[in-house]
Design a protein around this motif. Structure first.
Motif, PDB file in Angstrom:
ATOM      1  N   LEU A 110      89.040  48.821  51.241  1.00 34.83           N
ATOM      2  CA  LEU A 110      88.724  48.665  52.671  1.00 34.83           C
ATOM      3  C   LEU A 110      88.963  49.961  53.440  1.00 34.83           C
ATOM      4  O   LEU A 110      88.186  50.306  54.343  1.00 34.83           O
ATOM      5  N   VAL A 111      90.018  50.692  53.075  1.00 31.12           N
ATOM      6  CA  VAL A 111      90.310  51.947  53.774  1.00 31.12           C
ATOM      7  C   VAL A 111      89.179  52.953  53.524  1.00 31.12           C
ATOM      8  O   VAL A 111      88.679  53.600  54.461  1.00 31.12           O
ATOM      9  N   ILE A 112      88.756  53.055  52.253  1.00 27.82           N
ATOM     10  CA  ILE A 112      87.662  53.976  51.933  1.00 27.82           C
ATOM     11  C   ILE A 112      86.391  53.578  52.677  1.00 27.82           C
ATOM     12  O   ILE A 112      85.694  54.404  53.261  1.00 27.82           O
ATOM     13  N   LYS A 113      86.123  52.256  52.684  1.00 24.60           N
ATOM     14  CA  LYS A 113      84.960  51.725  53.408  1.00 24.60           C
ATOM     15  C   LYS A 113      85.064  52.086  54.892  1.00 24.60           C
ATOM     16  O   LYS A 113      84.091  52.443  55.541  1.00 24.60           O
ATOM     17  N   TYR A 114      86.290  51.990  55.424  1.00 19.78           N
ATOM     18  CA  TYR A 114      86.516  52.314  56.836  1.00 19.78           C
ATOM     19  C   TYR A 114      86.127  53.765  57.121  1.00 19.78           C
ATOM     20  O   TYR A 114      85.424  54.053  58.092  1.00 19.78           O
ATOM     21  N   PHE A 147      74.571  48.444  56.701  1.00 19.07           N
ATOM     22  CA  PHE A 147      75.699  47.890  57.452  1.00 19.07           C
ATOM     23  C   PHE A 147      75.820  46.379  57.264  1.00 19.07           C
ATOM     24  O   PHE A 147      76.924  45.848  57.112  1.00 19.07           O
ATOM     25  N   ILE A 148      74.689  45.678  57.264  1.00 23.41           N
ATOM     26  CA  ILE A 148      74.733  44.222  57.081  1.00 23.41           C
ATOM     27  C   ILE A 148      75.305  43.862  55.709  1.00 23.41           C
ATOM     28  O   ILE A 148      76.213  43.047  55.593  1.00 23.41           O
ATOM     29  N   MET A 149      74.761  44.502  54.677  1.00 28.84           N
ATOM     30  CA  MET A 149      75.125  44.076  53.318  1.00 28.84           C
ATOM     31  C   MET A 149      76.516  44.539  52.917  1.00 28.84           C
ATOM     32  O   MET A 149      77.287  43.767  52.349  1.00 28.84           O
ATOM     33  N   THR A 150      76.864  45.805  53.224  1.00 29.26           N
ATOM     34  CA  THR A 150      78.229  46.226  52.884  1.00 29.26           C
ATOM     35  C   THR A 150      79.222  45.542  53.820  1.00 29.26           C
ATOM     36  O   THR A 150      80.362  45.298  53.446  1.00 29.26           O
ATOM     37  N   GLY A 151      78.771  45.206  55.029  1.00 23.78           N
ATOM     38  CA  GLY A 151      79.644  44.500  55.970  1.00 23.78           C
ATOM     39  C   GLY A 151      79.970  43.103  55.471  1.00 23.78           C
ATOM     40  O   GLY A 151      81.134  42.692  55.452  1.00 23.78           O
ATOM     41  N   LEU A 152      78.954  42.372  55.035  1.00 20.55           N
ATOM     42  CA  LEU A 152      79.184  41.025  54.510  1.00 20.55           C
ATOM     43  C   LEU A 152      80.047  41.101  53.251  1.00 20.55           C
ATOM     44  O   LEU A 152      80.924  40.264  53.028  1.00 20.55           O
ATOM     45  N   ILE A 197      78.940  41.593  43.121  1.00 18.95           N
ATOM     46  CA  ILE A 197      78.032  41.934  44.205  1.00 18.95           C
ATOM     47  C   ILE A 197      78.025  43.453  44.404  1.00 18.95           C
ATOM     48  O   ILE A 197      76.976  44.080  44.552  1.00 18.95           O
ATOM     49  N   TRP A 198      79.232  44.036  44.364  1.00 18.36           N
ATOM     50  CA  TRP A 198      79.322  45.480  44.559  1.00 18.36           C
ATOM     51  C   TRP A 198      78.617  46.243  43.431  1.00 18.36           C
ATOM     52  O   TRP A 198      78.036  47.300  43.648  1.00 18.36           O
ATOM     53  N   ILE A 199      78.666  45.689  42.213  1.00 10.75           N
ATOM     54  CA  ILE A 199      78.015  46.343  41.069  1.00 10.75           C
ATOM     55  C   ILE A 199      76.522  46.539  41.367  1.00 10.75           C
ATOM     56  O   ILE A 199      75.921  47.519  40.938  1.00 10.75           O
ATOM     57  N   TYR A 200      75.903  45.605  42.114  1.00 16.62           N
ATOM     58  CA  TYR A 200      74.496  45.778  42.479  1.00 16.62           C
ATOM     59  C   TYR A 200      74.327  46.612  43.756  1.00 16.62           C
ATOM     60  O   TYR A 200      73.402  47.414  43.870  1.00 16.62           O
TER      61      TYR A 200
END
Lengths: 209, 103
Positions: A110-114, A147-152, A197-200
């Motif tokens: 989450l920190v990296i994503k942030y 943003f939608i997909m990585t956000g979800l 999900i992240w793998i895709y």
């Protein structure tokens, strides 16, 4: 347990059914697959329609951060799987420790994503911001979907982290043990889905140049 | 009262060893490395196509499901249900694409 009434529930004495709990989790995971599946179809269709724009925009994403996050999730998938092995062998302390590592890794993700999101938002690429509005249609759509997909997905990480916290608490309390560890298994299954999900997401957004 | 049998839902569970988990992780990391290397350094090779990326991702997903999610040791019904969901999704997606591109 009194038998005087002449009526006893068939399973009186225990009201657990681990097999069904796990099946319930799997059925829920199928609905999750279809939810993200729908999003992947939207991505696919608009990518076909805006091939060049998607290609160009994907270079804007930080491959290093994406790769590090992939590794973080894969390692966390292993630690959660190990925590099930530990609890099956009756080692609650180790199981809790491995779950805590998994929880820690989810926070790292989450920190990296942030930082990734902040950089994009700083550039004004969040839907509605200046640079976003100035972009050609296809490119702004790429960032919209990003943003939608990585956000979800990040929302799922947060839910998984909370679930992980509950599981750690119950493991430490002794409510989970080698005879009753369905919660650990289901938390694990959910966490693996988040990984799947992240793998895709990772190659589709970051890598396909 | 024989109803008090404690836990009947794990009659014979398979316990994966830590060693197994490490090998699964190694496989997944290797596949990740392959995808990233092709994408980043493969400028003179054919760039990572959507098909290659999805193929490698699918192999990774199968490894995760099979070993980490214990599909290998579960009842077959779980695998069949998963296949049903995946096939439904693929059939719909691929048939629609074929229909569109053949017009």
């Amino acid at each position: 347990m009194e038998h005087t009434t002449g009526f006893v529930l068939p399973n009186s004495g225990h009201n657990r059914d681990d097999e069904s709990s796990r099946m319930g989790m799997w059925l829920f995971l199928f609905t999750e697959l279809l939810l993200f599946g729908g999003l992947f179809i939207v991505y696919m269709v608009y990518r076909m329609l805006n091939h060049e724009a998607f290609l160009l925009s994907s270079f804007e994403l930080n491959v290093t951060m994406g790769t590090v996050n992939t590794v973080v999730l894969l390692v966390s998938s292993m630690t959660v799987a190990m925590s099930i092995t530990a609890v099956q062998r009756g080692n609650n302390a180790l199981s809790a420790k491995l779950l805590a590592i998994t929880l820690g890794l989810s926070l790292v993700f989450l920190v990296i994503k942030y930082f990734e999101w902040s950089a994009k938002i700083h550039h004004g690429l969040f839907p509605g911001m200046d640079l976003y509005k100035a972009l050609p249609k296809g490119e702004s759509l790429f960032f919209f979907l990003y943003f939608i997909m990585t956000g979800l997905h990040a929302l799922h990480i947060i839910i998984g982290a909370v679930l992980m916290g509950v599981t750690i608490y119950r493991t430490k309390k002794g409510l989970i043990n080698s005879d009753n560890y369905t919660l650990t298994e289901n938390t694990g299954l959910y966490w693996h889905l988040v990984d799947l999900i992240w793998i895709y997401l990772f190659p589709l957004f970051y890598l396909i140049h | 009262m024989e109803n008090h049998k404690e836990n009947t839902s794990h009659p014979k569970v398979h316990i994966s060893s830590f060693r197994d988990h490490w090998s699964t992780l190694a496989t997944l990391l290797l596949l990740t490395a392959v995808t990233v290397v092709i994408s980043v350094f493969g400028a003179n090779l054919a760039a990572l196509s959507v098909a290659t990326a999805l193929l490698i991702a699918t192999v990774k997903v199968m490894v995760v499901a099979y070993y980490f999610m214990h599909l290998k040791y579960e009842k077959k019904i779980y695998t069949y249900l998963l296949l049903l969901v995946v096939l439904l999704f693929l059939a719909f997606t691929i048939l629609t694409a074929i229909e569109y591109y053949n017009r």
